[in-house]
Each structure stands twice: as structure tokens, then as C-alpha cells.
Design a protein around this motif. Structure first.
Motif, PDB file in Angstrom:
ATOM      1  N   TRP A 113      36.570  39.701  41.145  1.00 36.53           N
ATOM      2  CA  TRP A 113      37.997  39.311  41.202  1.00 36.53           C
ATOM      3  C   TRP A 113      38.863  40.458  40.689  1.00 36.53           C
ATOM      4  O   TRP A 113      39.865  40.260  40.065  1.00 36.53           O
ATOM      5  CB  TRP A 113      38.248  38.018  40.433  1.00 36.53           C
ATOM      6  N   ASP A 114      38.442  41.667  40.971  1.00 32.43           N
ATOM      7  CA  ASP A 114      39.098  42.929  40.624  1.00 32.43           C
ATOM      8  C   ASP A 114      38.469  43.503  39.359  1.00 32.43           C
ATOM      9  O   ASP A 114      37.601  42.888  38.742  1.00 32.43           O
ATOM     10  CB  ASP A 114      40.625  42.773  40.468  1.00 32.43           C
ATOM     11  N   VAL A 115      38.930  44.689  38.954  1.00 29.63           N
ATOM     12  CA  VAL A 115      38.321  45.377  37.809  1.00 29.63           C
ATOM     13  C   VAL A 115      38.519  44.595  36.513  1.00 29.63           C
ATOM     14  O   VAL A 115      37.864  44.876  35.506  1.00 29.63           O
ATOM     15  CB  VAL A 115      38.868  46.811  37.655  1.00 29.63           C
ATOM     16  N   SER A 116      39.369  43.593  36.524  1.00 32.38           N
ATOM     17  CA  SER A 116      39.568  42.740  35.343  1.00 32.38           C
ATOM     18  C   SER A 116      38.308  41.976  34.976  1.00 32.38           C
ATOM     19  O   SER A 116      38.201  41.461  33.862  1.00 32.38           O
ATOM     20  CB  SER A 116      40.711  41.746  35.588  1.00 32.38           C
ATOM     21  N   MET A 117      37.353  41.900  35.877  1.00 35.52           N
ATOM     22  CA  MET A 117      36.077  41.263  35.534  1.00 35.52           C
ATOM     23  C   MET A 117      35.396  42.024  34.398  1.00 35.52           C
ATOM     24  O   MET A 117      34.602  41.448  33.651  1.00 35.52           O
ATOM     25  CB  MET A 117      35.175  41.209  36.766  1.00 35.52           C
ATOM     26  N   ARG A 118      35.754  43.309  34.257  1.00 37.93           N
ATOM     27  CA  ARG A 118      35.169  44.139  33.216  1.00 37.93           C
ATOM     28  C   ARG A 118      36.198  44.832  32.321  1.00 37.93           C
ATOM     29  O   ARG A 118      35.882  45.198  31.190  1.00 37.93           O
ATOM     30  CB  ARG A 118      34.257  45.202  33.850  1.00 37.93           C
ATOM     31  N   LEU A 119      37.401  45.031  32.819  1.00 39.69           N
ATOM     32  CA  LEU A 119      38.395  45.814  32.084  1.00 39.69           C
ATOM     33  C   LEU A 119      39.606  44.959  31.714  1.00 39.69           C
ATOM     34  O   LEU A 119      40.215  44.327  32.573  1.00 39.69           O
ATOM     35  CB  LEU A 119      38.847  47.017  32.925  1.00 39.69           C
TER      36      LEU A 119
END
Length: 561
Positions: A113-119
Motif C-alpha cells: 500500500w505504498d512505501v508507508s508499509m515500511r517507512l
């Protein structure tokens, strides 16, 4: 004899060339010239190192960073999977790690669901289940495009997505909201759009979790789940989306840690380590020629039966190309090297995998590697276009399942007295503000419910946590009783800001209008208010079978002029 040997070698070379050209990773002859040049420059140690993709973190100390440097310089690893949590730190680390690596590193991320999954502090798109409700798949393609753009910004080339598991089990603890739904064909269609959005923008896509993690009530991070279905059923449901994406050029497939007796008789051997599944099923039967990558090798689905290092070797022997999240690079490498030297594994087998990995690096532009910038990084990862796209997805996903007597949209505001009762643990301030844009709605406290006879319509809204897709969707017994009691006496509009699986043990027979909004997100709340009061049309369709409702169910509405 000499002439026969020459013919055999020529035939072998031609077979390899044609196999490469059939690969979804193949671009052109320049790519293959670069691949051959790099491959021929490497020692056996360096070639085997390319198989390993190691976990790197942007929130750990110098000791961790030194360890990664050691693995790059000494073990010659081929790539990194970046984990949490800081975008700017990640970019700086990637620039440094790339600088010290002889061969450019392939950088992967979980960015479903975008880089927000990790950042942290970055854009977050709706979960796959929400997008599963869309009738407009072009919005999913645009999501893939945007995620590709954001991955480029943070130095990544490989997204371990889309998740194309067909989630037919409401009790699935690890897939659920990460799936596009319970209909195999629709999962395939939506997963394909997501994939194409990324691959059209030079980001590698990895469909997962082969051969299908959707019908389990266990988490492969914690144990080895079993998929008990027959080959006939697996072909019809679980494997169907993978076949579609393979036929349309998906660049990679991630193999799960699952016990699948239909294809692998050893109950301790997960699919990720099974030659019957990786080579015989995926490569030979389904004809997949892209990169095959294991799910993380630190998960209990592997480690409970296989020691670190041993699992790396068995995974490679089974047919995988990339060994993800290895916990013992040195041991795993040495076992593979020893097997090649002893002829247990052929050099041709190693060449196949390493050249695929090098093809992927060229595909991602690593033949012309340039350092990434941190200038305006956070702003660019939270761009307005992504925010607009997020609202469009929620607005088009909101699903009206019941609408007796066309209760919605409500148009006669002057003669309608309305009450609103929000329930459960999630925030609802955005909905309060959105209701206020249209009319006055009296807020009711669940602990002091007054006589509601003066109201024409009662809105009951369920607000579940939107923190992660793994949070429980279940509605409390207290809330269920309130819903049942009020719907027996009043015109109730029930809205679920959470998973549609919340319907599985909910009595909705007396509900006049029923809406599933999928997530307790501000945009979902705003869009739902717009649909209730006729400012937006309802377009969403249920992505799963649950209770008496079927995948594809939904009622459309029109806006008021």
C-alpha cells in the motif's frame, strides 16, 4: 565425437538464449550483452553471492550497518530488502551501500500500500481489499504507477507485491485486507492492473504468495500452515491469478511457506523449499521464466524444520533464484558452492538464476546507476496527486449493500430529523465534520441512548482501527446488541468503516440501509457522507463472499442535481 560435442554445446547455448528472450525480464540485446559481460567477470563466490537478498534497516545502529557492509564486500550479496523506518536515512544508506558494491545491488521493499508499509510519514494508499471493491480498475493501475514513482524516490527497484492470494477464509490472520477479494478472476484482474502500473514504470513486480495463502487460518510467520485442497481446486481458485499474471509478463513470483500436500508429500517441507512446487509446478507446468523468490527465510514456516543455511541451499536446489532474508549467508553460500563443485548442482543451474538477477538489474536501470537525492523527499512522497488518488479510490469503493425503499440518498433535509451513533474504538471526527457540511445530525452517546422516536433516521457507524490491515475486524457484543435493538424500532443506516468480514456474524435483517466503507480513513468517512446525502454516487461492489452477501453485490445511486 568431437562434432557431436560441438552440436550439443551449440544447442545448449541456443536453448539458454531463447529461454532468456522468453523471460518477462528480457528487454533487448544490449541488456544481454551487459548481463553476459558482468556474469563472465565474476568468480564462483561472487556469482553465488548474487542469490542472496538480505534485510537492511534504516533505524538500527552502526553495528548493523557494518554487518551489511561486510556482507556486501565479503559475501558479495546481490541485494537488500529494506525494512523500517526512515525514508531519508534509507536513501543515504542505499547510496552508500551501492557505492561499495562491485555489482549494483537490487533493492526490494514490501510496499503493497505504498512505501508507508515500511517507512513512516509517507503516503499510504488504501489496502487491496478496499481496491477490490472498485469497478474502475484504472485507479488500481494509477496506484501501481504512483507506488513505482515513490519506490524510485527511495532507491528501491523491486516491490514484493501485488498480493494475489484469493482470500476465501474470513479467519485468515495474515492476508485478509491485503487481498483483492474472494473471487479468483477479479483478484487476477486487479492484481494485473497493479502489476502493470509498476512494471510500465521500471519497477519489478513480485506476485505472492504462491501457490496461494488465501484459505488458511494460520500465519506462516509463526507456523507452517496447510492448504488441504486438491489439484483441481487449486487450479481453479488459488493458482488462477498467478496464471493470469504469468501470461501477462509478471517479472517475479514469491513462493510461500505453506504445506501443500497436493503437490508436496513431505509435511515438513514448505512450498518455498519444494522442488515439486517451485520447479515442477511453477517453472515447468506453468512455464514461468521470471525471477522466483522465496518468502522471508526467517519465518517460522521454514525455521521450525530447517536450520539457517540449510534452508538457503534447499531453496536454491528447489529452483528459487533469490533467497530472501537469509539468516546465514556464509553457511548457505558454502553449501551451494560445495554442491556446484561436486556436480550435485550444475553450473548451468547457477547461470540461469544469476543471469535472471542481472537481467532484473538492467531492467531496473542499474546498468546506469545514479545516487538518489533526499532533497524534498518527504514532500514528494506525500504529493497531492497521491492524496487525490486516495480519495478517488475510497469514494469509488464505498459499497451500498442494502437500500430499502431507496432510503439513500437523503434529499429532504428540511423534513428529516437525523441522529448519529458512532461505535467501536476508531476515530470518527472526520465523519462529524463531513456530516456538518450537509445538515445537522444529533450525536448520540452509546452509554446514554435517549428515546429516539422523534428521529426519522438513525445512522450507526462502526469505526474499527485503521492502524494496520491485521487488526481485528470483529464488532463487540455490546455494539451488536445496540445495532439489533435500534434496528428493530427505527430506520437505521449502518455503516461499517472496517473489513467487510465484520458482516459474517452480524444480524442485518432489520437494517434499512447498509454500507461497507472498508477502512476507518478520513477520506472514506468524507466519501460516505457524500453518498448518504447525494453529493457522490455509490459505485462499490463487495469483493468477498460473507454471510448472505456475495462478491459483486452492491447498489448504485445517483447524485442530486
Amino acid at each position: 565425437m568431437y562434432r557431436k560435442s560441438i552440436i550439443f554445446i551449440f544447442s545448449l547455448i541456443n536453448t539458454l538464449i531463447f529461454a532468456q528472450q522468453d523471460s518477462p525480464l528480457y528487454l533487448n540485446e544490449k541488456q544481454m550483452a551487459w548481463v553476459d559481460s558482468v556474469y563472465n567477470s565474476m568468480s564462483l563466490n561472487e556469482k553465488v553471492g548474487q542469490l542472496f537478498m538480505i534485510a537492511a534497516y534504516s533505524n538500527k545502529d552502526k553495528t548493523h550497518e557494518n554487518q551489511i557492509e561486510y556482507l556486501i564486500k565479503k559475501e558479495k550479496i546481490g541485494g537488500l530488502i529494506f525494512m523500517q523506518d526512515n525514508a531519508e536515512k534509507q536513501v543515504k544508506l542505499i547510496n552508500h551501500y551501492q557505492e561499495i558494491s562491485k555489482v549494483p545491488l537490487l533493492i526490494g521493499m514490501d510496499a503493497e500500500w505504498d512505501v508507508s508499509m515500511r517507512l513512516k510519514d509517507t503516503n499510504r494508499f488504501p489496502w487491496a481489499m478496499t481496491m477490490g471493491a472498485l469497478q474502475k480498475n484504472d485507479l488500481i493501475y494509477e496506484t501501481g504507477e504512483k507506488i513505482a514513482e515513490h519506490l524510485h524516490l527511495v532507491g528501491a527497484h523491486f516491490n514484493f507485491a501485488p498480493d494475489i492470494d484469493v482470500n476465501v477464509n474470513p479467519n485468515n490472520p495474515i492476508i485478509g485486507n491485503r487481498s483483492f477479494g474472494s473471487d479468483a478472476q477479479k483478484v487476477a484482474e486487479k492484481g494485473l492492473c497493479y502489476m502493470q502500473g509498476m512494471q510500465d514504470n521500471q519497477v519489478l513486480s513480485s506476485a505472492k504468495h504462491f501457490p496461494g495463502h488465501g484459505d488458511t487460518d494460520q500465519d506462516s510467520h509463526k507456523t507452517l500452515p496447510t492448504i488441504t485442497h486438491s489439484k483441481e481446486r487449486l487450479n481453479k481458485v488459488e493458482l488462477a491469478p498467478f496464471k493470469t499474471l504469468i501470461d501477462n509478463g509478471v517479472t517475479a513470483i514469491m513462493v510461500a511457506h505453506l504445506n501443500v500436500p497436493a503437490y508436496e508429500k513431505d509435511p515438513k517441507k514448505p512450498a518455498s523449499l519444494s522442488k515439486n512446487i517451485v520447479t515442477n509446478l511453477l517453472k515447468k507446468e506453468l512455464g514461468f521464466k521470471g525471477i522466483i523468490i522465496t518468502d522471508a527465510l526467517n519465518m517460522s514456516g521454514v525455521t521450525k524444520n530447517y536450520p539457517n543455511g540449510e534452508s538457503d541451499y534447499i531453496a536454491f536446489e528447489a529452483g528459487n533464484d533469490i533467497l530472501l532474508f537469509s539468516q546465514a549467508v556464509n553457511k548457505g553460500k558454502q553449501k551451494i558452492i560445495d554442491a556446484i563443485k561436486s556436480k550435485k548442482i550444475s553450473e548451468k543451474r547457477l547461470e540461469e538464476s544469476v543471469k535472471k538477477i542481472l537481467m532484473a538489474k538492467y531492467y531496473a536501470g542499474l546498468n546506469n546507476l545514479e545516487p538518489k537525492t533526499t532533497k524534498s523527499l518527504i514532500e514528494n512522497l506525500n504529493d497531492e496527486a497521491s492524496k487525490d488518488l486516495t480519495f478517488k479510490i475510497f469514494a469509488n469503493a464505498v459499497t451500498l449493500l442494502k437500500n430499502e425503499n431507496n432510503l439513500l440518498p437523503i434529499d429532504d433535509l428540511a423534513n428529516n430529523k437525523l441522529a448519529w451513533l458512532p461505535l467501536e474504538e476508531g476515530e470518527h471526527q472526520a465523519l462529524k465534520e463531513s456530516f456538518g457540511k450537509y445538515t445537522n445530525v444529533d450525536l448520540i452517546d452509546e452509554n446514554k441512548i435517549p428515546n429516539l422516536d422523534k428521529y426519522n433516521t438513525i445512522f450507526i457507524t462502526i469505526h474499527k482501527s485503521n492502524e494496520t490491515p491485521y487488526k481485528s475486524y470483529e464488532i463487540s457484543e455490546k455494539s451488536k446488541k445496540i445495532i439489533q435493538d435500534l434496528s428493530e424500532k427505527h430506520n437505521v443506516v449502518l455503516v461499517i468503516f472496517g473489513s467487510p468480514y465484520a458482516l459474517k456474524d452480524l444480524d442485518t435483517k432489520n437494517i434499512k440501509s447498509l454500507i461497507v466503507a472498508y477502512q476507518n480513513h478520513e477520506d472514506a468517512q468524507d466519501a460516505t457522507a457524500g453518498i448518504i446525502f447525494g453529493n457522490l454516487e455509490a459505485h462499490g461492489r463487495l469483493p468477498v463472499d460473507v454471510a448472505e452477501y456475495k462478491s459483486g453485490d452492491g447498489v448504485s445511486t445517483r447524485v442530486y442535481k
